[in-house]
Design an enzyme around this catalytic site. Structure first.
Site, PDB file in Angstrom:
ATOM      1  N   VAL A 103      51.404  37.661  -3.364  1.00  0.00           N
ATOM      2  CA  VAL A 103      52.573  38.422  -2.931  1.00  0.00           C
ATOM      3  C   VAL A 103      52.141  39.811  -2.484  1.00  0.00           C
ATOM      4  CG1 VAL A 103      54.865  39.250  -3.568  1.00  0.00           C
ATOM      5  CG2 VAL A 103      53.905  37.243  -4.699  1.00  0.00           C
ATOM      6  N   VAL A 104      52.488  40.162  -1.268  1.00  0.00           N
ATOM      7  CA  VAL A 104      52.263  41.535  -0.816  1.00  0.00           C
ATOM      8  C   VAL A 104      53.346  42.384  -1.464  1.00  0.00           C
ATOM      9  CG1 VAL A 104      52.096  43.057   1.189  1.00  0.00           C
ATOM     10  CG2 VAL A 104      51.466  40.644   1.404  1.00  0.00           C
ATOM     11  N   ARG A 128      51.647  37.836  10.425  1.00  0.00           N
ATOM     12  CA  ARG A 128      51.029  38.555  11.552  1.00  0.00           C
ATOM     13  C   ARG A 128      52.044  38.738  12.675  1.00  0.00           C
ATOM     14  NH1 ARG A 128      45.369  39.115  11.814  1.00  0.00           N
ATOM     15  NH2 ARG A 128      45.430  39.545  14.026  1.00  0.00           N
ATOM     16  N   ARG A 172      72.304  29.718  19.157  1.00  0.00           N
ATOM     17  CA  ARG A 172      71.995  28.401  18.631  1.00  0.00           C
ATOM     18  C   ARG A 172      73.093  27.834  17.750  1.00  0.00           C
ATOM     19  NH1 ARG A 172      66.607  27.624  15.696  1.00  0.00           N
ATOM     20  NH2 ARG A 172      67.734  28.588  13.997  1.00  0.00           N
ATOM     21  N   TYR A 183      57.029  33.101  26.153  1.00  0.00           N
ATOM     22  CA  TYR A 183      58.062  32.674  25.229  1.00  0.00           C
ATOM     23  C   TYR A 183      58.920  31.651  25.948  1.00  0.00           C
ATOM     24  CZ  TYR A 183      60.762  34.061  21.097  1.00  0.00           C
ATOM     25  OH  TYR A 183      61.370  34.119  19.868  1.00  0.00           O
ATOM     26  N   GLY A 243      63.542  35.414   5.203  1.00  0.00           N
ATOM     27  CA  GLY A 243      63.847  34.023   5.527  1.00  0.00           C
ATOM     28  C   GLY A 243      64.025  33.771   7.015  1.00  0.00           C
ATOM     29  N   ASP A 257      62.097  40.765  17.215  1.00  0.00           N
ATOM     30  CA  ASP A 257      63.503  40.509  17.530  1.00  0.00           C
ATOM     31  C   ASP A 257      64.312  40.193  16.277  1.00  0.00           C
ATOM     32  OD1 ASP A 257      62.716  40.951  20.046  1.00  0.00           O
ATOM     33  OD2 ASP A 257      62.910  38.883  20.769  1.00  0.00           O
ATOM     34  N   SER A 258      63.617  39.843  15.215  1.00  0.00           N
ATOM     35  CA  SER A 258      64.304  39.518  13.961  1.00  0.00           C
ATOM     36  C   SER A 258      64.414  40.728  13.040  1.00  0.00           C
ATOM     37  CB  SER A 258      63.508  38.433  13.235  1.00  0.00           C
ATOM     38  OG  SER A 258      62.200  38.912  12.964  1.00  0.00           O
TER      39      SER A 258
END
Ligand code: FAD
Lengths: 642, 678
Positions: A346-347, A290, A487, A549, A211, A276-277
């Site tokens: 679904v992979v 990707r 954030r 970025y 998510g 980064d996630s």
């Protein structure tokens, strides 16, 4: 029948009875097993298909909300806290955890002029949810296959990703539509059954990994009449096998990045894919979007790491029949799956490259007088293909933001302290309001790392750069993970903030950065936004270009619909980016946010190809996320259009 | 394979002054089954297995499952490998060879080999792994193929041996050093052992260059006829082919037929439920003096080798095609295992190989003599030696027509030779051929306690033991006789159409599937052939009164043979049905006891006292659907009323009406001999 394997030890040395096709095999004396025993073994076999299976205990529980913030980013126990006297970051998970951040307040004041004495807006946990529309018969059928929940919270926290738009709705509990149920299949076979059921009963499936999507890709489609079932992949997180010789691992697609990396490291290996996630995002999510990891220079992006995927589509399972290093056999269908954003199937399983852990990991940093010299340095490093695992260039705003998060003690080597500050500003004559920093992450043998560092320093010298120390490098990379927490704090202080990224060729990059920032400034000016931040960094380099970025945030006081305003400005920025020769996205994907530019990016025949893939793999639109141009797909429309 | 076969005695040339030593010190540079660039020695094999990706991955997962550290598990694997792995010590081989030959000469054994087949096989070696799959009738089987390979300069086979040898002092180790590897009987409950064994076997097949030998039947058949195969070893050994580590695997069915099985008496007692003593080296030594006797000939017959590749290609269908591109081939080579379809194919191959072993049966004079004597017992009429030889002559003709291979040179001399070999069992009383009863056994409470089945009377056992022994030599030939015998039995119960006949035949065969191993898929062909045989040989004929139906023919002699040959099996089947109809529900052990009890009191053919035969019939009835098998703590059966009724009426209608007195008053049981024995 599922293609289970006969690996059961029980069967090996005992006679087996087999009633398949009523074809009876022979049986001997008293020690035999009956038909039903054998049948039992068989169904058990499919579970035991991989006797080398490594069941991974995930950091993240099935009830995500127990560990993770339901209303924002990351762990519950980790957040920025701001009060009269101090700013701090809670918890002990990150380097700055539990530390006072004495410079933060000043920085916030300067940039956003917010009143921090105001009580923070931490949202109340929702108690009412839209009723689940899943009919009972389907529910019962699915429950036979696997675990299912229609609990409101379970559904709400899987209705969205991490875009500003999502988080805003989340905090307000104002999603127009949330999923009707969540299922947690454990393996490929169960996914097949679920997809089968969806085809028969005409409900929608949303594959849900971590998510962390920032494109709106995983966000529950607002105008869907059919029941929506979220297929949470987090129970599919086993390592099915690991081949230390071939340096490959077969992993279930729901594994979370940090779990995968921890398990691999425990065994002396690494996948080396670290977006980064990666604390929260999943292998399947990476494939579907990707994704790109920080250390792609050494390990490659997801498309370089993936050797093979296994995907359940409503039309069946798509998987190559051989596992080879390269194949010349028409278009590579793996690339239809990579970036499919959950819209084709679904992979379930992925074969990945793994590498032995590098003996030495070293951070580094280089300081440049300004953005341009840092940029030319990076370009030169890329020209010579000397990139270490990661090499990033931060602009001055980001550099100063980093400084703002400086801890009270212990940040010994920070640039603008003491001697170093003196050296950099006085002796080298760098302007503190212009200088930029390159952070480096080097991996390899001691020799390789030393050699790399020497070469970086030599090239940096040509562009006026000076070494800034290893500690600064390390701090730069740690900040990467806590920045995402900013954030939530910002929102509580009436600031909306978001990042967006692009890829661009080297020769257009400088202009793109300049023009995009200028565009954002003028958009802000037009809306009388006085307090905002626009900043950028160069996070990846390639032979022929780089990834840029951007961070953008502004104070929302006075706006009734700040998200709308933010989106307008980001849209304008993207238009500018595209006009400057940049792309729609380097790694976040298209999702719903960037649909507008999809067709012009891939051309009209490209769009038709996308819809044809849908027609071929998911004709009834079970995977109705509507990302990219998929919202233009309806079974009939396609027929007439094709 | 049928008709006349040429066999060569490979021991005879050694029977000279320095024959043994000279031969056992010959230069040893044997032919390998694989031509490889690198050869793996016994120690290399262990290392390959221990360091394999498979074991590594398995340990990884197992460590997580059990919480035991990987290092500890790895240690365990190394221990297992020490327990399992074969070795290769040329000097041990030479010493073992000398001992083997000495003992053979002491036992006056001839080892007859179908040399043409061996040489033909040898000429094809070098391309791919070879599996020797011999029948298993005696512990002697373990030495024979190994010696055969030595004789023909073929690398000594890697022989799968049971743990009972492992624990025998000296013998266990010597066998290991001449190529034996040890496998536990069950893998249940020990996944780590199973994984180690599986990978070891696979590695030996793919990398060792020696033939791999194991017994498909898994255990010595106590009845001297084929047991249904076990699939574990075959599936392990064929993995290298399915994973294409090797281009093919050659499977060589081997039949080893004995004039006299060393264990015959032991087996006879086992049939009755007296447990066999544990093998020990001491026991083996003690039995050595008993070896100074005549044990007759052993016939090793190699069947036509099967190429697994060709076999599978021939039976290739959509399924197989799919299974080649299975998820399995996406795994690392070391982790590749059999798919369900491939496992089905392996089972198919195993079943098929057992039938090939049957077809390679060499009918020995002992078999022929046993049949003649059994018939003589059944008609209660002793025969003179002359008559016996005539009968055997006739029988050879019958069996050859049924497809059997019979090896005989000089019939009369051979029969006389066998009379010496089996003097414990048969004797010439006057000029009549008679059966020698066993020594009366004291059924002490101690022995009673050890008895598995019903407590049989001593006088029952006196004659039951020799008759069961005799039956053991009838058994290897039965697979030729049973199909026509069943056809005849059905026709005897009343004229029938071909269709009705086939239906009843199929039902009976199904009930006897476990007693007489056969393939279901070839049954129709078997029936057609047997029917043709019966017609051609006047066993049955077309009815003149009732056109379109079949009726009994004129050949009484052949009919008699067929009738009694199926008697013990049908009687046991009938007894099982009766018992179950009476008690409705019974646990396994109790059921067998009751069957034995009924067979004893009903004075049935002594082979009906066999626990094994009873168990086989019970399984047959389960297969047929007349019994339901339950397994909680122990196995129990429950009748399916209408089905068992069906069985009952069919069996009673076809059961040959032969009433024989198998007690000592039978004229063919020698009463004199017992005195001489004492
Ligand atoms: C703070 C932050 C930092 C980020 N940094 C990076 C970065 O450095 N690099 C980068 O590439 N991205 C980054 N992202 C974006 C995001 O993490 C990636 O897109 C990631 O790959 C999404 O993975 P996920 O498991 O969270 O997928 P989700 O968000 O759950 O889903 C994303 C999409 O993939 C689909 N999907 C998920 N699992 C499957 C599956 N098994 N089969 C089929 N479809 C599936 C979903 O339907 C959805 O369309 C970042 C996001 C955040 C919030």
């Amino acid at each position: 029948m599922s293609p289970g394997l006969v690996t059961s030890a029980k069967n090996m040395l005992q006679n087996t009875a087999d009633d398949k096709n009523n074809k009876r095999k022979t049986v001997n004396s008293e020690k035999t097993s009956s038909f039903s025993d054998k049948n039992k073994n068989r169904s058990a076999d499919s579970k035991k298909k991989y006797e080398t299976i490594i069941k991974v205990k995930s950091v993240i529980p099935r009830r995500r909300q127990d560990l993770l913030k339901w209303y924002g980013w990351g762990y519950k126990d980790s957040m920025f806290v701001l009060d009269e006297n101090t700013t701090s970051f809670t918890g002990s998970r990150y380097l700055i955890g539990g530390k006072n951040l004495p410079y933060a307040k000043q920085w916030i004041k300067e940039h956003f002029d917010v009143d921090i004495s105001k009580p923070h807006k931490v949202p109340q946990i929702p108690t009412t949810f839209p009723k689940s529309r899943l009919p009972d018969n389907i529910k019962q059928e699915l429950e036979k296959i696997t675990l299912l929940s229609t609990d409101g919270m379970d559904r709400l926290i899987r209705a969205h990703g991490q875009t500003l738009h999502d988080v805003y709705h989340l905090r307000e509990n104002s999603f127009p539509r949330i999923p009707d149920a969540v299922v947690w299949p454990e393996n490929h076979e169960q996914v097949e059954e679920i997809v089968n059921s969806a085809s028969r009963h005409h409900f929608v499936i949303i594959p849900f990994g971590g998510g962390t999507s920032v494109s709106g890709s995983v966000t529950c489609p607002a105008n869907e009449d059919r029941p929506i079932v979220v297929l949470d992949t987090s129970d599919m997180n086993s390592i099915l096998w690991l081949d230390k010789e071939q340096l490959l691992a077969r992993v279930q697609a729901g594994i979370v990045g940090q779990d995968l990396e921890r398990e691999m490291r425990a065994r002396g290996f690494t996948v080396g894919h670290e977006p980064d996630s990666y604390e929260f995002s999943t292998l399947g999510g990476w494939v579907a979007t990707r994704a790109s990891g920080m250390k792609k220079n050494t390990y490659g992006n997801i498309e370089d790491l993936v050797v093979q995927t296994k995907v359940v589509t409503p039309r069946g399972v798509i998987e190559k029949s051989c596992r080879v290093p390269r194949l010349s056999c028409g278009p590579e269908w793996e690339h239809i799956i990579l970036g499919s954003e959950g819209c084709l199937g679904v992979v379930t399983e992925v074969t990945l490259k793994i590498r032995p852990l590098p003996p030495v990991v070293r951070y580094g940093s280089l300081v440049f007088p300004d953005w341009d010299s840092g940029f030319h340095f990076e370009r030169e490093v890329a020209r010579q293909r000397l990139q270490p695992s990661s090499i990033r260039l931060m602009d001055n705003e980001q550099f100063r933001f980093g400084h703002a998060l400086k801890m009270e003690q212990s940040w010994g080597g920070v640039l603008l302290d003491g001697l170093k500050r003196f050296y950099i500003t006085k002796i080298k004559g760098f302007d503190p309001l212009k200088l930029c920093v390159v952070t480096l992450l080097m991996e390899g043998s001691a020799e390789q790392v030393a050699d790399s560092e020497k070469k970086m320093n030599a090239i940096a010298a040509q562009y006026g750069g000076v070494p800034g120390g290893a500690k600064n490098g390390e701090i730069g990379y740690t900040l990467t993970f806590v920045i995402a927490y900013v954030r939530d704090l910002a929102l509580e202080c009436d600031i909306v903030a978001e990042s967006f990224e692009t890829s661009v060729s080297w020769e257009r990059a400088l202009a793109l950065c300049r023009n995009t920032k200028a565009r954002v400034r003028s958009e802000c000016a037009a809306r009388r936004i006085a307090h905002y931040l626009i900043s950028c960094r160069l996070t990846q380099t390639y032979d022929a270009g780089c990834c840029i970025y951007f961070y953008f945030g502004f104070k929302t006081v006075g706006f009734s619909d700040p998200v709308r305003v933010y989106e307008e400005i980001e849209e304008a920025a993207r238009d500018e980016i595209i006009a400057c020769g940049g792309s729609i996205s380097h790694h976040h994907g298209v999702g719903k946010l960037r649909k507008k530019w999809y067709t012009s990016t891939v051309s009209e025949p490209g769009r038709l190809l996308l819809l044809a893939a849908k027609q071929a793999l998911d004709p009834d639109n079970v995977f109705a996320l509507g990302n990219m141009a998929f919202d233009q797909y309806t079974p009939d429309v396609v027929k007439s259009k094709l | 394979m049928s008709g006349f076969v040429n066999f060569t005695d490979i021991l005879k040339p050694r029977n000279t002054k320095f024959g043994i030593v000279k031969f056992m010190t010959k230069k040893w540079d044997p032919m390998k089954t694989l031509t490889l660039d690198k050869y793996y020695g016994p120690q290399d094999l262990k290392k390959v297995v221990a360091d394999s990706v498979y074991i590594d991955s398995f340990l990884e997962a197992e460590s997580l499952r059990t919480g035991v550290s990987k290092e500890q598990l790895k240690k365990k694997v190394l221990e297992y490998l020490d327990e399992i792995a074969l070795d290769e010590q040329t000097h041990v081989m030479r010493w073992m060879g000398i001992v083997f030959l000495k003992i053979c000469f002491m036992m006056k054994i001839g080892v007859f080999v179908n040399e043409a087949a061996v040489l033909k096989l040898k000429s094809t070696l070098g391309k791919n792994p070879v599996l020797f799959l011999p029948t298993h009738r005696s512990y002697a089987d373990f030495c024979l193929t190994t010696y055969l390979c030595y004789h023909y300069d073929i690398t000594l086979p890697a022989v799968a041996a049971g743990m009972d040898f492992y624990s025998m002092a000296v013998v266990g180790q010597s066998m290991r050093e001449t190529g034996a590897f040890y496998i536990r009987r069950t893998l249940v409950g020990s996944p780590l052992y199973a994984a180690t064994l599986r990978h070891y076997v696979r590695t030996v097949v793919a990398k060792y260059g020696a033939p791999v030998e194991f017994f498909l039947e898994g255990t010595r058949s106590r009845s001297n006829k084929s047991l249904p195969p076990k699939y574990g070893m075959l599936s392990m050994t064929l993995v290298p082919y399915f994973a294409r580590e090797v281009s093919d695997v050659t499977v060589v069915p081997v039949n080893i037929s004995y004039d006299r099985v060393m264990e015959q008496t032991l087996f006879a007692y086992e049939h009755l439920g007296v447990p066999k003593p544990k093998e020990t080296t001491g026991g083996l030594l003690k039995s050595l003096h008993r070896l100074n006797d005549h044990f007759g000939n052993i016939y090793i017959n190699l069947g036509d080798p099967i190429s697994i590749k060709e076999y599978l290609d021939r039976s290739a269908d959509q399924l197989v095609d799919k299974s080649i591109h299975s998820a399995e081939s996406l795994k690392p080579l070391d982790l590749q295992q059999l798919t369900v379809d491939q496992m089905d194919k392996v089972q198919d191959i195993a079943d098929y190989v057992v039938t090939l072993q049957q077809e390679s049966t060499v009918v020995t004079i002992t078999n022929l003599l046993a049949i003649v004597l059994m018939q003589s017992l059944i008609v209660d009429e002793a025969l003179s030696l002359e008559q016996v030889v005539d009968k055997i002559d006739w029988l050879i003709d019958v069996l050859r027509k049924l497809g059997a291979s019979v090896f005989e040179n000089d019939l009369k001399a051979s029969v006389e030779r066998i009379l010496v070999v089996h003097k414990q069992m048969v004797t010439l009383d006057g000029d009549k051929l008679m059966l020698v009863p066993a020594l009366p056994m004291v059924v002490s409470p101690d022995v009673q306690k050890k008895m598995k089945g019903h407590i049989l009377k001593a006088e029952t056992m006196v004659n039951a033991i020799p008759i069961i022994q005799l039956q053991l030599y009838v058994n290897p030939v039965l697979h030729y006789l049973i199909p026509p015998a069943l056809i005849y039995a059905v026709v005897c119960s009343g004229d029938t159409t071909r269709e009705q006949l086939f239906a009843s035949y199929c039902k009976l065969r199904k009930m006897l599937r476990h007693e007489f191993f056969h393939l279901e898929k070839t049954e129709e062909m078997k029936f057609t052939q047997a029917l043709q045989y019966c017609m051609d040989n006047n066993v049955i004929r077309d009815s003149i009164q009732n056109p379109g139906t079949l009726t009994s023919g004129p050949d009484r002699e052949l009919q008699l043979l067929l009738r009694w040959s199926v008697l013990p099996a049908l009687t046991t089947l009938a007894t099982c049905v009766d018992v179950m109809m009476q008690c409705r529900i019974s646990d396994h052990a109790q059921l067998l006891k009751l069957v034995q009890e009924r067979a004893e009191s009903g004075r049935c053919h002594p082979y009906c006292l066999s626990l094994e035969a009873a168990a086989n019939c019970v399984q047959g009835l389960t297969l047929y659907g007349a019994l339901l098998r339950h397994k909680e703590n122990e196995i129990s059966y429950e009748v399916v009323p209408d089905k068992i009724q069906e069985c009952h009426s069919l069996i009673t209608s076809v059961l040959p009406k032969i009433n024989v007195d198998f007690s000592s008053s039978n004229t063919v049981i020698s009463t004199n001999s017992i005195k001489s024995k004492l």
